[in-house]
Each structure stands twice: as C-alpha cells, then as structure tokens.
Design a protein around this motif. Structure first.
Motif, PDB file in Angstrom:
ATOM      1  N   ILE A  90       0.834  -1.206   0.000  1.00 22.28           N
ATOM      2  CA  ILE A  90       0.000   0.000   0.000  1.00 22.28           C
ATOM      3  C   ILE A  90       0.868   1.255   0.000  1.00 22.28           C
ATOM      4  O   ILE A  90       0.659   2.175  -0.782  1.00 22.28           O
ATOM      5  N   LEU A  91       1.860   1.274   0.866  1.00 23.27           N
ATOM      6  CA  LEU A  91       2.735   2.444   0.971  1.00 23.27           C
ATOM      7  C   LEU A  91       3.485   2.679  -0.330  1.00 23.27           C
ATOM      8  O   LEU A  91       3.584   3.805  -0.817  1.00 23.27           O
ATOM      9  N   ASP A  92       3.989   1.604  -0.909  1.00 25.19           N
ATOM     10  CA  ASP A  92       4.772   1.716  -2.140  1.00 25.19           C
ATOM     11  C   ASP A  92       3.926   2.255  -3.296  1.00 25.19           C
ATOM     12  O   ASP A  92       4.317   3.192  -3.980  1.00 25.19           O
ATOM     13  N   HIS A  93       2.741   1.662  -3.480  1.00 24.31           N
ATOM     14  CA  HIS A  93       1.881   2.095  -4.593  1.00 24.31           C
ATOM     15  C   HIS A  93       1.273   3.469  -4.342  1.00 24.31           C
ATOM     16  O   HIS A  93       0.968   4.193  -5.279  1.00 24.31           O
ATOM     17  N   ASN A  94       1.116   3.823  -3.069  1.00 23.46           N
ATOM     18  CA  ASN A  94       0.567   5.129  -2.756  1.00 23.46           C
ATOM     19  C   ASN A  94       1.597   6.222  -3.055  1.00 23.46           C
ATOM     20  O   ASN A  94       1.263   7.291  -3.546  1.00 23.46           O
TER      21      ASN A  94
END
Ligand code: ZN
Length: 161
Positions: A12-16
């Motif tokens: 989630i953090l990476d794609h966000n």
C-alpha cells in the motif's frame, strides 16, 4: 498472518507513493469515473481497448491510500489482458474483498491477494473495490468520441497509418 499484514502495508505504501499508470490516456476508448462518498475517493479511469484487449490503462484522482494502491495494482495487472479476463478479475476481486472468495483457493488475482485483509475492515472494502467497479463501468459504457470511428466507417482512418 503477521507476514501478510506487513506485506499489505508495504505494498500500500509503495503504490501510494509511486502509483503506476497515473494520468489520463489521450486516445482512450473507454472512460469512467468512480466515487466512494463514504471515504471521499474519486477516481477517473481511462482505458484503451484494442481487439477487445486492454492495450493501455491509466487512472488519476483524489483517494485514500488503499484505493490508490488498489487502482495502481489493478491497472498494472489488467494491462495486456482481454476484456473477458479483466471482467473475471473484477468479479474475483470483489468476491475476495467481501470474503466470498478464499485467497488460498483457485483464482486469477496473483499478487492482488495482498488486499484479502480488507474483508475484516468493512469501511475499507469499498475503497479497495472502487477501482474495479470503475473498470467494469468503463467496459460497459464506452466514450462516444472515441468509438465514433468504429460506429461510422465513413470516418474511419484510411490505411491505418
Ligand atoms: Zn478510501
């Protein structure tokens, strides 16, 4: 389950932070807008279908991290797939997010099973599903400007160049 939770957060953090396929397509054949008033998610999806295959897809908008990550992974996953395969994934993702599909069982979701955890977070289910609903909406309602050449052979480009 600690590992899957950690993986979920990392993804989630990476794609966000770095959403894939961000923007709009100038030559989109299908477009749709997705709104989730519960959270405030609002995304625009553009798809370019060619021979019933997703040749290009992109999205943009204002959304929470889960919605953005889901859209980012969705666009990366359905690119190059047939419309029928993509529609099947819409169904499978929805079933997984609502707990009807066992992520350990047979499906075509691949790495998207990282979102299986939202079924325990009722307020987040809609955030994760929104991009998929929007993809389905884009497939079922096509843009009049881009389909014009298909509908009216008189205005189709000659020679394909
Ligand atoms: Zn949201």
């Amino acid at each position: 389950m600690a590992d899957s939770k950690q993986l979920y957060q990392e993804v989630i953090l990476d794609h966000n932070k770095k959403p894939r396929n961000w923007g709009t397509l100038a030559d989109a054949t299908h477009k749709a807008e997705g709104v989730n008033p519960l959270c405030g998610d609002h995304i625009h999806l553009s798809v370019k279908l060619s021979d019933d295959k997703v040749e290009a897809i992109s999205f943009e908008g204002e959304s929470c991290a889960i919605c953005k990550a889901s859209a980012s992974m969705m666009t990366g996953t359905v690119k190059g797939k047939s419309r029928a395969d993509a529609e099947q994934m819409v169904q499978e993702f929805r079933d997984m997010a609502t707990g009807k599909l066992d992520p350990a069982g047979p499906h075509h979701l691949g790495r998207l099973t990282v979102f299986a955890g939202v079924r325990d977070l009722p307020t987040r289910v809609k955030c994760a599903i929104l991009p998929w609903h929007t993809l389905h909406a884009a497939f079922t309602g096509s843009m009049s400007t881009s389909t014009e050449s298909d509908a009216d052979p008189m205005h189709a480009p000659i020679g394909g160049a």
